[in-house]
Design an enzyme around this catalytic site. Structure first.
Site, PDB file in Angstrom:
ATOM      1  CG  HIS A 125      -0.232   0.110   2.550  1.00  0.00           C
ATOM      2  ND1 HIS A 125      -0.085  -0.949   3.420  1.00  0.00           N
ATOM      3  CD2 HIS A 125       0.384   1.162   3.152  1.00  0.00           C
ATOM      4  CE1 HIS A 125       0.578  -0.557   4.483  1.00  0.00           C
ATOM      5  NE2 HIS A 125       0.876   0.722   4.351  1.00  0.00           N
TER       6      HIS A 125
HETATM    7  P1  TYD Z   1      -2.023  -3.631   7.366  1.00  0.00           P
HETATM    8  O1  TYD Z   1      -2.009  -2.218   6.957  1.00  0.00           O
HETATM    9  O2  TYD Z   1      -2.683  -4.617   6.432  1.00  0.00           O
HETATM   10  O3  TYD Z   1      -0.553  -4.136   7.735  1.00  0.00           O
HETATM   11  P2  TYD Z   1       0.756  -4.203   6.794  1.00  0.00           P
HETATM   12  O4  TYD Z   1       0.856  -2.893   6.100  1.00  0.00           O
HETATM   13  O5  TYD Z   1       1.877  -4.475   7.746  1.00  0.00           O
HETATM   14  O6  TYD Z   1       0.580  -5.327   5.825  1.00  0.00           O
HETATM   15  O7  TYD Z   1      -2.733  -3.708   8.790  1.00  0.00           O
HETATM   16  C1  TYD Z   1      -3.186  -4.945   9.350  1.00  0.00           C
HETATM   17  C2  TYD Z   1      -4.477  -4.681  10.135  1.00  0.00           C
HETATM   18  O8  TYD Z   1      -4.200  -3.846  11.255  1.00  0.00           O
HETATM   19  C3  TYD Z   1      -5.518  -3.975   9.293  1.00  0.00           C
HETATM   20  O9  TYD Z   1      -6.782  -4.544   9.642  1.00  0.00           O
HETATM   21  C4  TYD Z   1      -5.470  -2.540   9.769  1.00  0.00           C
HETATM   22  C5  TYD Z   1      -5.027  -2.689  11.214  1.00  0.00           C
HETATM   23  N1  TYD Z   1      -4.233  -1.557  11.744  1.00  0.00           N
HETATM   24  C6  TYD Z   1      -4.752  -0.797  12.790  1.00  0.00           C
HETATM   25  O10 TYD Z   1      -5.856  -1.025  13.276  1.00  0.00           O
HETATM   26  N2  TYD Z   1      -3.983   0.222  13.288  1.00  0.00           N
HETATM   27  C7  TYD Z   1      -2.754   0.503  12.797  1.00  0.00           C
HETATM   28  O11 TYD Z   1      -2.085   1.453  13.287  1.00  0.00           O
HETATM   29  C8  TYD Z   1      -2.231  -0.287  11.696  1.00  0.00           C
HETATM   30  C9  TYD Z   1      -0.888   0.005  11.109  1.00  0.00           C
HETATM   31  C10 TYD Z   1      -3.015  -1.301  11.210  1.00  0.00           C
END
Ligand code: TYD
Length: 138
Positions: free
Chosen positions: A55
């Site tokens: 992302h």
């Molecule tokens: P995600 O953005 O998919 O993680 P990565 O970029 O490491 O692959 O986030 C995983 C899950 O956690 C998603 O459901 C969003 C949630 N999340 C939060 O609730 N708060 C946060 O600060 C972050 C970074 C993620």
């Protein structure tokens, strides 16, 4: 040598105050991080073989530190792609807005500490690569 990082991405040294007992890194807002810290999160227990991230953020600024283990961070500004190996608890990687990032090749002990300048906001995410490219190249 690592290729030039995209704008908004920089490897910054974090001073270690180690002694014979071990190491300690302190990160303070504004003096060590180029933004005010509003949120801290960490990623650990990563499943072997997965890719995380995939992302970009519209406005968020972050600083990522591999406090244990290592991973490969791919950085893409829509014009070029660079891979950085994060493997040093004494080095932080700044991630500015509009950088597509993908993390892979995690070591089993990997722990990523992330500091961010805003609370979690799904509206700030761009999770579709085609949409990211269109916005980055606009
Ligand atoms: P995600 O953005 O998919 O993680 P990565 O970029 O490491 O692959 O986030 C995983 C899950 O956690 C998603 O459901 C969003 C949630 N999340 C939060 O609730 N708060 C946060 O600060 C972050 C970074 C993620």
């Amino acid at each position: 040598m690592t290729d030039a990082l995209p704008k908004g991405c920089r490897l910054i040294p974090l001073a270690s105050r180690g002694d014979e007992r071990g190491s300690l890194v302190a990160i303070e807002g504004t003096s060590d991080v180029p933004f005010d810290i509003a949120r801290v999160y960490y990623v650990f227990g990563t499943t072997a073989g997965v890719t995380r991230g995939r992302h970009a953020h519209r406005a968020l600024n972050q600083l990522a530190v591999a406090v244990a283990g290592s991973c490969t961070m791919l950085l893409d500004d829509g014009a070029s792609r660079v891979e950085v190996r994060l493997d040093d608890p004494e080095t932080g990687l700044t991630l500015g807005p509009m950088i597509w990032r993908e993390m892979s090749d995690f070591s089993p002990d990997f722990v990523l500490l992330v500091l961010a300048d805003a609370a979690y906001d799904e509206a700030d995410y761009i999770r579709d690569y085609a949409q990211f490219l269109a916005l980055a190249r606009a």
